[in-house]
Design an enzyme around this catalytic site. Structure first.
Site, PDB file in Angstrom:
ATOM      1  N   THR A  14       2.112   6.155  14.082  1.00 48.33           N
ATOM      2  CA  THR A  14       1.503   5.074  13.286  1.00 48.33           C
ATOM      3  C   THR A  14       2.233   3.758  13.553  1.00 48.33           C
ATOM      4  O   THR A  14       1.600   2.700  13.691  1.00 48.33           O
ATOM      5  CB  THR A  14       1.561   5.397  11.772  1.00 48.33           C
ATOM      6  OG1 THR A  14       1.228   6.750  11.567  1.00 48.33           O
ATOM      7  CG2 THR A  14       0.637   4.503  10.973  1.00 48.33           C
TER       8      THR A  14
ATOM      9  N   GLU B 238      10.342   1.447  10.279  1.00 51.67           N
ATOM     10  CA  GLU B 238      11.263   2.558  10.001  1.00 51.67           C
ATOM     11  C   GLU B 238      10.486   3.837  10.258  1.00 51.67           C
ATOM     12  O   GLU B 238       9.575   4.170   9.499  1.00 51.67           O
ATOM     13  CB  GLU B 238      11.743   2.503   8.542  1.00 51.67           C
ATOM     14  CG  GLU B 238      12.484   1.234   8.173  1.00 51.67           C
ATOM     15  CD  GLU B 238      13.809   1.100   8.899  1.00 51.67           C
ATOM     16  OE1 GLU B 238      14.345   2.102   9.391  1.00 51.67           O
ATOM     17  OE2 GLU B 238      14.304  -0.044   9.012  1.00 51.67           O
TER      18      GLU B 238
ATOM     19  N   LYS C  86       0.844  -1.196   0.000  1.00 50.53           N
ATOM     20  CA  LYS C  86       0.000   0.000   0.000  1.00 50.53           C
ATOM     21  C   LYS C  86       0.881   1.248   0.000  1.00 50.53           C
ATOM     22  O   LYS C  86       1.624   1.488   0.946  1.00 50.53           O
ATOM     23  CB  LYS C  86      -0.893   0.028   1.250  1.00 50.53           C
ATOM     24  CG  LYS C  86      -1.898   1.153   1.190  1.00 50.53           C
ATOM     25  CD  LYS C  86      -2.555   1.429   2.532  1.00 50.53           C
ATOM     26  CE  LYS C  86      -2.001   2.660   3.200  1.00 50.53           C
ATOM     27  NZ  LYS C  86      -2.099   3.911   2.446  1.00 50.53           N
TER      28      LYS C  86
ATOM     29  N   CYS D  59      13.277  11.626   6.033  1.00 49.75           N
ATOM     30  CA  CYS D  59      13.467  11.208   7.420  1.00 49.75           C
ATOM     31  C   CYS D  59      14.902  11.447   7.871  1.00 49.75           C
ATOM     32  O   CYS D  59      15.161  11.552   9.068  1.00 49.75           O
ATOM     33  CB  CYS D  59      13.094   9.734   7.575  1.00 49.75           C
ATOM     34  SG  CYS D  59      13.979   8.681   6.420  1.00 49.75           S
TER      35      CYS D  59
ATOM     36  N   GLY E  46       7.054   5.051   8.136  1.00 54.72           N
ATOM     37  CA  GLY E  46       6.126   6.160   8.343  1.00 54.72           C
ATOM     38  C   GLY E  46       6.372   6.802   9.692  1.00 54.72           C
ATOM     39  O   GLY E  46       7.462   6.679  10.261  1.00 54.72           O
TER      40      GLY E  46
HETATM   41  P1  NDP Z   1       2.243   7.909   8.244  1.00 60.79           P
HETATM   42  O1  NDP Z   1       2.674   7.147   9.433  1.00 60.79           O
HETATM   43  O2  NDP Z   1       1.090   8.820   8.361  1.00 60.79           O
HETATM   44  O3  NDP Z   1       1.900   6.933   7.032  1.00 60.79           O
HETATM   45  C1  NDP Z   1       2.797   5.974   6.523  1.00 60.79           C
HETATM   46  C2  NDP Z   1       2.009   4.906   5.805  1.00 60.79           C
HETATM   47  O4  NDP Z   1       1.224   4.195   6.755  1.00 60.79           O
HETATM   48  C3  NDP Z   1       1.024   5.450   4.778  1.00 60.79           C
HETATM   49  O5  NDP Z   1       0.909   4.550   3.704  1.00 60.79           O
HETATM   50  C4  NDP Z   1      -0.258   5.499   5.586  1.00 60.79           C
HETATM   51  O6  NDP Z   1      -1.407   5.488   4.790  1.00 60.79           O
HETATM   52  C5  NDP Z   1      -0.150   4.203   6.368  1.00 60.79           C
HETATM   53  N1  NDP Z   1      -0.973   4.151   7.563  1.00 60.79           N
HETATM   54  C6  NDP Z   1      -1.499   5.163   8.282  1.00 60.79           C
HETATM   55  N2  NDP Z   1      -2.229   4.675   9.324  1.00 60.79           N
HETATM   56  C7  NDP Z   1      -2.146   3.329   9.257  1.00 60.79           C
HETATM   57  C8  NDP Z   1      -2.673   2.255  10.045  1.00 60.79           C
HETATM   58  N3  NDP Z   1      -3.419   2.478  11.118  1.00 60.79           N
HETATM   59  N4  NDP Z   1      -2.382   1.002   9.682  1.00 60.79           N
HETATM   60  C9  NDP Z   1      -1.611   0.751   8.612  1.00 60.79           C
HETATM   61  N5  NDP Z   1      -1.100   1.706   7.811  1.00 60.79           N
HETATM   62  C10 NDP Z   1      -1.347   2.986   8.137  1.00 60.79           C
HETATM   63  O7  NDP Z   1       3.541   8.666   7.750  1.00 60.79           O
HETATM   64  P2  NDP Z   1       3.662   9.729   6.592  1.00 60.79           P
HETATM   65  O8  NDP Z   1       3.142   9.136   5.321  1.00 60.79           O
HETATM   66  O9  NDP Z   1       3.074  11.006   7.092  1.00 60.79           O
HETATM   67  O10 NDP Z   1       5.251   9.853   6.441  1.00 60.79           O
HETATM   68  C11 NDP Z   1       6.029  10.711   7.181  1.00 60.79           C
HETATM   69  C12 NDP Z   1       6.716   9.977   8.316  1.00 60.79           C
HETATM   70  O11 NDP Z   1       7.480   8.901   7.800  1.00 60.79           O
HETATM   71  C13 NDP Z   1       7.691  10.855   9.062  1.00 60.79           C
HETATM   72  O12 NDP Z   1       7.531  10.649  10.436  1.00 60.79           O
HETATM   73  C14 NDP Z   1       9.041  10.335   8.625  1.00 60.79           C
HETATM   74  O13 NDP Z   1      10.074  10.546   9.546  1.00 60.79           O
HETATM   75  C15 NDP Z   1       8.765   8.898   8.416  1.00 60.79           C
HETATM   76  N6  NDP Z   1       9.764   8.303   7.532  1.00 60.79           N
HETATM   77  C16 NDP Z   1      10.681   7.445   8.060  1.00 60.79           C
HETATM   78  C17 NDP Z   1      11.677   6.906   7.260  1.00 60.79           C
HETATM   79  C18 NDP Z   1      12.669   5.936   7.807  1.00 60.79           C
HETATM   80  O14 NDP Z   1      13.281   5.244   7.012  1.00 60.79           O
HETATM   81  N7  NDP Z   1      12.865   5.837   9.102  1.00 60.79           N
HETATM   82  C19 NDP Z   1      11.774   7.262   5.841  1.00 60.79           C
HETATM   83  C20 NDP Z   1      10.754   8.154   5.399  1.00 60.79           C
HETATM   84  C21 NDP Z   1       9.786   8.657   6.229  1.00 60.79           C
HETATM   85  P3  NDP Z   1      -2.091   6.883   4.392  1.00 60.79           P
HETATM   86  O15 NDP Z   1      -1.067   7.738   3.751  1.00 60.79           O
HETATM   87  O16 NDP Z   1      -3.105   6.430   3.451  1.00 60.79           O
HETATM   88  O17 NDP Z   1      -2.613   7.448   5.668  1.00 60.79           O
END
Ligand code: NDP
Length: 481
Positions: free
Chosen positions: A230, A248, A173, A282, A226
């Site tokens: 989350t 991550e 997804k 990130c 993400g």
């Molecule tokens: P989110 O946590 O909002 O979303 C990440 C993914 O998870 C999206 O596909 C989202 O779907 C999905 N998601 C949201 N809620 C749920 C749930 N309850 N169950 C399963 N899946 C879910 O993060 P962002 O998209 O806002 O990304 C930014 C964040 O990601 C920042 O905190 C950043 O630091 C982190 N990040 C970390 C990295 C790493 O390697 N450590 C690299 C890049 C980013 P939807 O978008 O449809 O809500």
């Protein structure tokens, strides 16, 4: 209006409920396509397809899987400009960034794991006079890959490439905010000769389809990138089902600049590490610590360069910063800018929304922003903002800067600038982060373990770590006499 589709069992299909929601172009604020609002019923189809495909894919020799993944990589490369344009439009990032970073990296991810799987080996441990242990590593089964919006295809492929290489069937997804390039991968998969059902791409919201994937009893492992909140929610849901988890998560990374650094290199790279992709990586460094001897000189040069950066629409080849990914994210960043002011922060440059001329007048643009005079332990310096906002702080000693750098709940990455090799080793050893760059930022070798400590995540991806995550080890012992 274009309707995106899901990719299930080797074909594009609409969501069963025929419900869609808007996809907004961050550069203009306009809706430009519709996204399937998939639910449990679409997931059930994907799981059935993946179950059927698993024996075919997991029993295929690694060399054959490798060839298919090479074709994936070539398929993206052939359509480079299509992918570049789509990524930049969906995310708001400058087209030059999508062309030089995002899409080439997606190509490399497939190419790398296509090769890694044919070099992957398992262990054997001989016990003299007693027996021999050998360890097999088999694919897990059906795995979920859930990725964020900041580096859409880059991170999506970073997960699905090793999952597929290892012989798993994948239900993936993309973020609901940037689903376009992930959806384009279905066509590449079909052309590459991937058997139907091996890769299934479901669009929709995290709360609905993401959560359904995490809860599904036939999905045995979840690779998630993400936000930390989350990640915590996913861990809480998946833990009682004993699913394998790779998380991550967020970061609040320090950039540490000593008096004895190569000044010009530190300055040039810190501009990138602060504001690349509008600060929405990130690994971006959002807390800049500069040693007292060069603090004023660095600050002056940094502010001068940053204030002349060009904020523009993504197609502008001269844009240094493009659009923020969404209106709600822009609002979140502006709220943090207000908070930083309330906490006593002094704006050295930026701090305001940018309004470009039509047709970009409703786009989500923000000035790159630098704050000074904030204590290391205030909220602005402890919480992830994930935008073009950094703070700059002076320090005197190694001990002091280590204490401040390690003070957040995060532990993802750091960047240290010094020409003293002993100091570099001392710092690297004591920074509580999964990644330390010395005199560099964002140089990535795909063989290295990638991930964070503390609230920045659980587990590591990259190289053999990813192949280990996506396989289940079994140790077999045979007695010698
Ligand atoms: P989110 O946590 O909002 O979303 C990440 C993914 O998870 C999206 O596909 C989202 O779907 C999905 N998601 C949201 N809620 C749920 C749930 N309850 N169950 C399963 N899946 C879910 O993060 P962002 O998209 O806002 O990304 C930014 C964040 O990601 C920042 O905190 C950043 O630091 C982190 N990040 C970390 C990295 C790493 O390697 N450590 C690299 C890049 C980013 P939807 O978008 O449809 O809500």
């Amino acid at each position: 209006m274009e309707k995106l589709m899901n990719y299930v069992d080797g074909v594009y299909c609409p969501p069963i409920n025929e419900q869609y929601f808007d996809n907004i172009n961050p550069a203009t604020g306009e809706v430009y396509c519709l996204i399937p609002d998939s639910d449990d019923n679409d997931l059930a189809l994907a799981v059935t397809a993946a179950e059927k495909a698993f024996p075919i894919w997991s029993n295929m020799p690694a060399e054959e899987r490798s060839k298919i993944l090479v074709r994936f990589s070539e398929g993206i490369e052939k359509r480079m400009e299509q992918f570049v344009a789509a990524e930049s439009k969906d995310n708001g990032k400058p087209i030059t960034l999508a062309r030089h970073v995002d899409i080439p990296r997606a190509v490399s991810n497939f190419h790398f794991f296509a090769s890694a799987i044919i070099h992957f080996s398992s262990e054997s441990h001989y016990m003299e006079g007693v027996g021999i242990n050998y360890t097999t590593r088999k694919p897990i089964g059906i795995v979920a890959c859930i990725s964020p919006w900041n580096l859409p295809l880059y991170l999506f492929s970073w997960k699905i490439a090793p999952a597929l290489a290892a012989g798993n069937c994948v239900i993936a997804k993309p973020s609901e905010i940037t689903p376009y390039t992930a959806t384009m991968l279905g066509e590449i998969a079909t052309e590459a000769g991937l058997p139907p059902g091996v890769l299934n791409i479901l669009n929709g919201t995290g709360a609905k389809i993401g959560d359904a994937m995490v809860r599904h009893p036939k999905i045995s492992a979840i690779s998630f990138t993400g936000g930390t909140a989350t990640g915590e929610h996913i861990a809480r849901t998946a833990a009682p089902m004993f699913k394998k988890l790779s998380l991550e998560l967020g970061g609040k990374n320090p950039t540490i600049i000593f008096d004895d650094c190569d000044f010009d290199d530190a300055l040039k790279t810190t501009i990138r590490s602060s504001f690349a992709n509008q600060g929405q990586i990130c690994l971006c460094g959002s807390r800049i610590f500069v040693q007292k001897g060069i603090y004023e000189k660095f600050k002056e040069a940094f502010v001068a360069k940053v204030s002349s950066s060009k904020v523009s629409f993504p197609e502008d080849p001269k844009a240094n910063l493009g659009a923020i990914v969404s209106e709600s994210h822009l609002t979140k960043i502006l709220t943090y800018i207000d908070l930083a002011k309330k906490e006593g922060g002094k704006v050295l440059t930026g701090g305001n929304r940018v309004f470009l001329p039509a047709p970009h007048d409703k786009g989500f643009y923000l000035e790159p922003t630098i704050f000074e005079s904030l204590p290391y332990d205030c909220k602005t310096n402890q919480e992830e903002i994930f935008g073009p906002v950094v703070t700059i702080m002076p320090f005197e000693t190694e001990e002091e800067v280590l204490m401040m750098a390690n003070s957040t709940k995060y532990g993802l990455a750091s960047s240290v600038w010094t020409t003293n090799v002993k100091k570099a080793h001392r710092m690297a050893d004591q920074l509580n982060m999964g990644i330390v760059w010395v005199n560099a930022w964002l140089i990535r070798d795909l063989r290295t373990p990638f991930g964070g400590m503390k609230a920045s995540g659980v587990g590591r991806e990259g190289g053999l770590e990813a192949l280990r995550f996506f396989t289940e080890p079994k140790n077999i012992f045979i007695k010698v006499d």
